[in-house]
Design a protein around this motif. Structure first.
Motif, PDB file in Angstrom:
ATOM      1  N   VAL A   8       0.833  -1.198   0.000  1.00  0.00           N
ATOM      2  CA  VAL A   8       0.000   0.000   0.000  1.00  0.00           C
ATOM      3  C   VAL A   8       0.868   1.248   0.000  1.00  0.00           C
ATOM      4  N   GLN A   9       1.933   1.240   0.779  1.00  0.00           N
ATOM      5  CA  GLN A   9       2.827   2.394   0.830  1.00  0.00           C
ATOM      6  C   GLN A   9       3.501   2.631  -0.524  1.00  0.00           C
ATOM      7  N   LYS A  10       3.887   1.544  -1.181  1.00  0.00           N
ATOM      8  CA  LYS A  10       4.518   1.674  -2.495  1.00  0.00           C
ATOM      9  C   LYS A  10       3.521   2.227  -3.518  1.00  0.00           C
ATOM     10  N   LEU A  11       2.289   1.710  -3.499  1.00  0.00           N
ATOM     11  CA  LEU A  11       1.268   2.207  -4.418  1.00  0.00           C
ATOM     12  C   LEU A  11       0.938   3.675  -4.141  1.00  0.00           C
ATOM     13  N   ALA A  12       0.895   4.040  -2.872  1.00  0.00           N
ATOM     14  CA  ALA A  12       0.622   5.426  -2.506  1.00  0.00           C
ATOM     15  C   ALA A  12       1.751   6.337  -3.003  1.00  0.00           C
ATOM     16  N   HIS A  13       2.976   5.877  -2.857  1.00  0.00           N
ATOM     17  CA  HIS A  13       4.119   6.662  -3.334  1.00  0.00           C
ATOM     18  C   HIS A  13       4.054   6.843  -4.850  1.00  0.00           C
ATOM     19  N   LEU A  14       3.778   5.752  -5.586  1.00  0.00           N
ATOM     20  CA  LEU A  14       3.693   5.830  -7.049  1.00  0.00           C
ATOM     21  C   LEU A  14       2.539   6.714  -7.503  1.00  0.00           C
ATOM     22  N   SER A  15       1.473   6.758  -6.696  1.00  0.00           N
ATOM     23  CA  SER A  15       0.310   7.572  -7.018  1.00  0.00           C
ATOM     24  C   SER A  15       0.428   8.987  -6.476  1.00  0.00           C
ATOM     25  N   ARG A  16       1.530   9.259  -5.811  1.00  0.00           N
ATOM     26  CA  ARG A  16       1.776  10.569  -5.189  1.00  0.00           C
ATOM     27  C   ARG A  16       0.673  10.920  -4.190  1.00  0.00           C
ATOM     28  N   LEU A  17       0.302   9.923  -3.349  1.00  0.00           N
ATOM     29  CA  LEU A  17      -0.694  10.121  -2.315  1.00  0.00           C
ATOM     30  C   LEU A  17      -0.031  10.080  -0.949  1.00  0.00           C
ATOM     31  N   GLU A  18      -0.491  10.918  -0.066  1.00  0.00           N
ATOM     32  CA  GLU A  18      -0.036  10.874   1.315  1.00  0.00           C
ATOM     33  C   GLU A  18      -1.179  10.300   2.138  1.00  0.00           C
ATOM     34  N   LEU A  19      -0.998   9.093   2.657  1.00  0.00           N
ATOM     35  CA  LEU A  19      -2.047   8.411   3.395  1.00  0.00           C
ATOM     36  C   LEU A  19      -1.672   8.301   4.868  1.00  0.00           C
ATOM     37  N   THR A  20      -2.650   8.514   5.730  1.00  0.00           N
ATOM     38  CA  THR A  20      -2.437   8.290   7.155  1.00  0.00           C
ATOM     39  C   THR A  20      -2.454   6.790   7.404  1.00  0.00           C
ATOM     40  N   ASP A  21      -2.076   6.375   8.617  1.00  0.00           N
ATOM     41  CA  ASP A  21      -2.093   4.945   8.951  1.00  0.00           C
ATOM     42  C   ASP A  21      -3.494   4.365   8.798  1.00  0.00           C
ATOM     43  N   LYS A  22      -4.496   5.135   9.218  1.00  0.00           N
ATOM     44  CA  LYS A  22      -5.883   4.670   9.124  1.00  0.00           C
ATOM     45  C   LYS A  22      -6.290   4.513   7.657  1.00  0.00           C
ATOM     46  N   GLU A  23      -5.884   5.471   6.812  1.00  0.00           N
ATOM     47  CA  GLU A  23      -6.192   5.397   5.386  1.00  0.00           C
ATOM     48  C   GLU A  23      -5.463   4.230   4.720  1.00  0.00           C
ATOM     49  N   GLN A  24      -4.240   3.949   5.176  1.00  0.00           N
ATOM     50  CA  GLN A  24      -3.497   2.817   4.626  1.00  0.00           C
ATOM     51  C   GLN A  24      -4.188   1.498   4.960  1.00  0.00           C
ATOM     52  N   GLU A  25      -4.701   1.384   6.174  1.00  0.00           N
ATOM     53  CA  GLU A  25      -5.423   0.169   6.554  1.00  0.00           C
ATOM     54  C   GLU A  25      -6.678  -0.005   5.702  1.00  0.00           C
ATOM     55  N   LYS A  26      -7.422   1.094   5.524  1.00  0.00           N
ATOM     56  CA  LYS A  26      -8.642   1.050   4.711  1.00  0.00           C
ATOM     57  C   LYS A  26      -8.303   0.707   3.267  1.00  0.00           C
ATOM     58  N   MET A  27      -7.228   1.302   2.740  1.00  0.00           N
ATOM     59  CA  MET A  27      -6.806   1.029   1.366  1.00  0.00           C
ATOM     60  C   MET A  27      -6.406  -0.432   1.210  1.00  0.00           C
ATOM     61  N   SER A  28      -5.714  -0.969   2.188  1.00  0.00           N
ATOM     62  CA  SER A  28      -5.299  -2.374   2.157  1.00  0.00           C
ATOM     63  C   SER A  28      -6.520  -3.283   2.094  1.00  0.00           C
ATOM     64  N   GLU A  29      -7.519  -2.971   2.914  1.00  0.00           N
ATOM     65  CA  GLU A  29      -8.749  -3.762   2.929  1.00  0.00           C
ATOM     66  C   GLU A  29      -9.493  -3.650   1.597  1.00  0.00           C
TER      67      GLU A  29
END
Length: 95
Positions: A8-29
């Motif tokens: 998720v962190q790698k995808l967020a980096h490639l998408s130029r998104l800054e995600l909080t821990d809560k958003e990363q968990e939701k994105m993973s799900e």
């Protein structure tokens, strides 16, 4: 299929998104749910299904691809701020 935090962190980096821990968990799900849905689609037998070219059954009428409103070189260059030997002169973009 589970998507780990690192992915998720790698995808967020490639998408130029800054995600909080809560958003990363939701994105993973959410990504895991999407991949599970795609896996279910792969189980469907589509061997006798023809590819879909258009959702409408109406034929698509395309116009002929021919130029009918073109400018002569002289006409195209008449409003150019600068030109030389039939070419536009433009400011340098790269240093």
């Amino acid at each position: 299929m589970a998507i780990d935090k690192k992915t998720v962190q790698k995808l967020a980096h490639l998408s130029r998104l800054e995600l909080t821990d809560k958003e990363q968990e939701k994105m993973s799900e959410d990504l895991g749910n999407i991949l599970e849905w795609v896996e279910k689609l792969e189980e469907v037998d589509t061997s006798n299904v023809e590819p879909l070219g258009n959702v409408n059954e109406e034929p698509i009428h395309l116009r002929a691809d021919k130029a009918n409103n073109y400018f002569s070189d002289k006409e195209a260059l008449k409003n150019a701020p600068e030109s030389d030997q039939g070419h536009f002169i433009v400011p340098k973009v790269l240093s």
